[in-house]
Design a protein around this motif. Sequence first.
Motif, PDB file in Angstrom:
ATOM      1  N   SER A  87     100.342-171.798  48.737  1.00 34.56           N
ATOM      2  CA  SER A  87     100.123-173.169  49.191  1.00 34.56           C
ATOM      3  C   SER A  87      98.633-173.505  49.231  1.00 34.56           C
ATOM      4  O   SER A  87      98.243-174.620  48.925  1.00 34.56           O
ATOM      5  CB  SER A  87     100.755-173.392  50.566  1.00 34.56           C
ATOM      6  N   PHE A  88      97.776-172.547  49.560  1.00 35.27           N
ATOM      7  CA  PHE A  88      96.335-172.798  49.560  1.00 35.27           C
ATOM      8  C   PHE A  88      95.826-172.987  48.137  1.00 35.27           C
ATOM      9  O   PHE A  88      94.959-173.805  47.884  1.00 35.27           O
ATOM     10  CB  PHE A  88      95.587-171.652  50.253  1.00 35.27           C
ATOM     11  N   PHE A 128     122.217-169.814  45.021  1.00 32.58           N
ATOM     12  CA  PHE A 128     121.304-170.473  45.941  1.00 32.58           C
ATOM     13  C   PHE A 128     119.939-169.793  45.859  1.00 32.58           C
ATOM     14  O   PHE A 128     119.847-168.603  45.639  1.00 32.58           O
ATOM     15  CB  PHE A 128     121.820-170.402  47.385  1.00 32.58           C
ATOM     16  N   ALA A 129     118.889-170.586  46.064  1.00 32.46           N
ATOM     17  CA  ALA A 129     117.538-170.025  46.042  1.00 32.46           C
ATOM     18  C   ALA A 129     117.314-169.196  47.287  1.00 32.46           C
ATOM     19  O   ALA A 129     117.732-169.558  48.373  1.00 32.46           O
ATOM     20  CB  ALA A 129     116.511-171.142  45.976  1.00 32.46           C
ATOM     21  N   GLN A 130     116.672-168.063  47.102  1.00 27.89           N
ATOM     22  CA  GLN A 130     116.394-167.182  48.224  1.00 27.89           C
ATOM     23  C   GLN A 130     114.893-166.953  48.308  1.00 27.89           C
ATOM     24  O   GLN A 130     114.191-167.008  47.302  1.00 27.89           O
ATOM     25  CB  GLN A 130     117.109-165.850  48.049  1.00 27.89           C
ATOM     26  N   THR A 131     114.415-166.696  49.505  1.00 25.32           N
ATOM     27  CA  THR A 131     112.991-166.423  49.684  1.00 25.32           C
ATOM     28  C   THR A 131     112.711-164.960  49.422  1.00 25.32           C
ATOM     29  O   THR A 131     113.553-164.093  49.649  1.00 25.32           O
ATOM     30  CB  THR A 131     112.543-166.770  51.121  1.00 25.32           C
ATOM     31  N   ALA A 132     111.497-164.674  48.949  1.00 27.78           N
ATOM     32  CA  ALA A 132     111.083-163.288  48.726  1.00 27.78           C
ATOM     33  C   ALA A 132     110.803-162.653  50.074  1.00 27.78           C
ATOM     34  O   ALA A 132     110.225-163.265  50.960  1.00 27.78           O
ATOM     35  CB  ALA A 132     109.841-163.255  47.856  1.00 27.78           C
ATOM     36  N   GLN A 133     111.195-161.426  50.219  1.00 31.34           N
ATOM     37  CA  GLN A 133     111.001-160.737  51.486  1.00 31.34           C
ATOM     38  C   GLN A 133     110.226-159.447  51.261  1.00 31.34           C
ATOM     39  O   GLN A 133     110.394-158.773  50.257  1.00 31.34           O
ATOM     40  CB  GLN A 133     112.339-160.416  52.141  1.00 31.34           C
ATOM     41  N   SER A 134     109.366-159.174  52.207  1.00 28.25           N
ATOM     42  CA  SER A 134     108.605-157.925  52.119  1.00 28.25           C
ATOM     43  C   SER A 134     109.448-156.800  52.698  1.00 28.25           C
ATOM     44  O   SER A 134     110.588-156.988  53.100  1.00 28.25           O
ATOM     45  CB  SER A 134     107.290-158.065  52.874  1.00 28.25           C
ATOM     46  N   VAL A 135     108.851-155.628  52.788  1.00 25.53           N
ATOM     47  CA  VAL A 135     109.569-154.450  53.270  1.00 25.53           C
ATOM     48  C   VAL A 135     110.048-154.651  54.700  1.00 25.53           C
ATOM     49  O   VAL A 135     111.142-154.261  55.069  1.00 25.53           O
ATOM     50  CB  VAL A 135     108.664-153.195  53.174  1.00 25.53           C
ATOM     51  N   GLY A 136     109.244-155.339  55.516  1.00 30.49           N
ATOM     52  CA  GLY A 136     109.611-155.539  56.903  1.00 30.49           C
ATOM     53  C   GLY A 136     110.652-156.639  57.075  1.00 30.49           C
ATOM     54  O   GLY A 136     111.155-156.859  58.170  1.00 30.49           O
ATOM     55  N   GLY A 137     110.972-157.364  56.058  1.00 31.27           N
ATOM     56  CA  GLY A 137     111.972-158.410  56.152  1.00 31.27           C
ATOM     57  C   GLY A 137     111.382-159.799  56.345  1.00 31.27           C
ATOM     58  O   GLY A 137     112.109-160.778  56.346  1.00 31.27           O
ATOM     59  N   ALA A 138     110.068-159.911  56.522  1.00 28.71           N
ATOM     60  CA  ALA A 138     109.437-161.225  56.713  1.00 28.71           C
ATOM     61  C   ALA A 138     109.102-161.841  55.355  1.00 28.71           C
ATOM     62  O   ALA A 138     108.808-161.144  54.396  1.00 28.71           O
ATOM     63  CB  ALA A 138     108.168-161.075  57.551  1.00 28.71           C
ATOM     64  N   ALA A 139     109.133-163.166  55.282  1.00 31.34           N
ATOM     65  CA  ALA A 139     108.825-163.865  54.035  1.00 31.34           C
ATOM     66  C   ALA A 139     107.324-163.824  53.768  1.00 31.34           C
ATOM     67  O   ALA A 139     106.516-163.932  54.680  1.00 31.34           O
ATOM     68  CB  ALA A 139     109.296-165.308  54.113  1.00 31.34           C
ATOM     69  N   THR A 140     106.929-163.650  52.508  1.00 32.28           N
ATOM     70  CA  THR A 140     105.511-163.637  52.133  1.00 32.28           C
ATOM     71  C   THR A 140     105.176-164.895  51.346  1.00 32.28           C
ATOM     72  O   THR A 140     105.985-165.407  50.596  1.00 32.28           O
ATOM     73  CB  THR A 140     105.187-162.401  51.266  1.00 32.28           C
ATOM     74  N   ASP A 141     103.913-165.371  51.528  1.00 27.81           N
ATOM     75  CA  ASP A 141     103.476-166.598  50.866  1.00 27.81           C
ATOM     76  C   ASP A 141     102.525-166.288  49.715  1.00 27.81           C
ATOM     77  O   ASP A 141     102.456-167.017  48.749  1.00 27.81           O
ATOM     78  CB  ASP A 141     102.794-167.506  51.901  1.00 27.81           C
ATOM     79  N   ASN A 142     101.778-165.211  49.807  1.00 27.35           N
ATOM     80  CA  ASN A 142     100.800-164.786  48.802  1.00 27.35           C
ATOM     81  C   ASN A 142      99.740-165.845  48.527  1.00 27.35           C
ATOM     82  O   ASN A 142      99.190-165.905  47.436  1.00 27.35           O
ATOM     83  CB  ASN A 142     101.496-164.398  47.493  1.00 27.35           C
ATOM     84  N   GLY A 143      99.430-166.772  49.452  1.00 23.91           N
ATOM     85  CA  GLY A 143      98.392-167.770  49.291  1.00 23.91           C
ATOM     86  C   GLY A 143      98.745-168.876  48.318  1.00 23.91           C
ATOM     87  O   GLY A 143      97.874-169.564  47.829  1.00 23.91           O
TER      88      GLY A 143
END
Length: 115
Positions: free
Chosen positions: A24-25, A7-22
């Motif tokens: 979509s913009f 299954f596809a998983q989202t990338a997570q930062s050190v704090g556990g929150a997902a990052t977008d890295n801009g």
Amino acid sequence: MFIPSAFAQTAQSVGGAATDNGGSFALLLPYLLILPLGYFLLIRPQQKRMKEQQAAIAAVKKGDEVTTAGGIVGKVTKVDEKLVEVEIAQGVKVRIVKATLAGIAPVGGVKPAND
């Protein structure tokens, strides 16, 4: 049984929150640049031509040489609010709706070029 185990998983930062890295913009940026460009290259010049055409139609007067959208060329003999009477041959007059006028030459006409 028929469902794959990956299954596809989202990338997570050190704090556990997902990052977008801009991302979509960055996908929207080309579209945001094309919209104003399209307005200034396509829409605005067309609106300007339409305004000039409407002003020329409103200013039609007796003696002007006109061309209709259908290709009839003649001289204006009478102007009403919505209709124009055009003489297309000697003694042959037709009534035409003003909105169908495509080209208008002033009474004096255009000066010929010095060739």
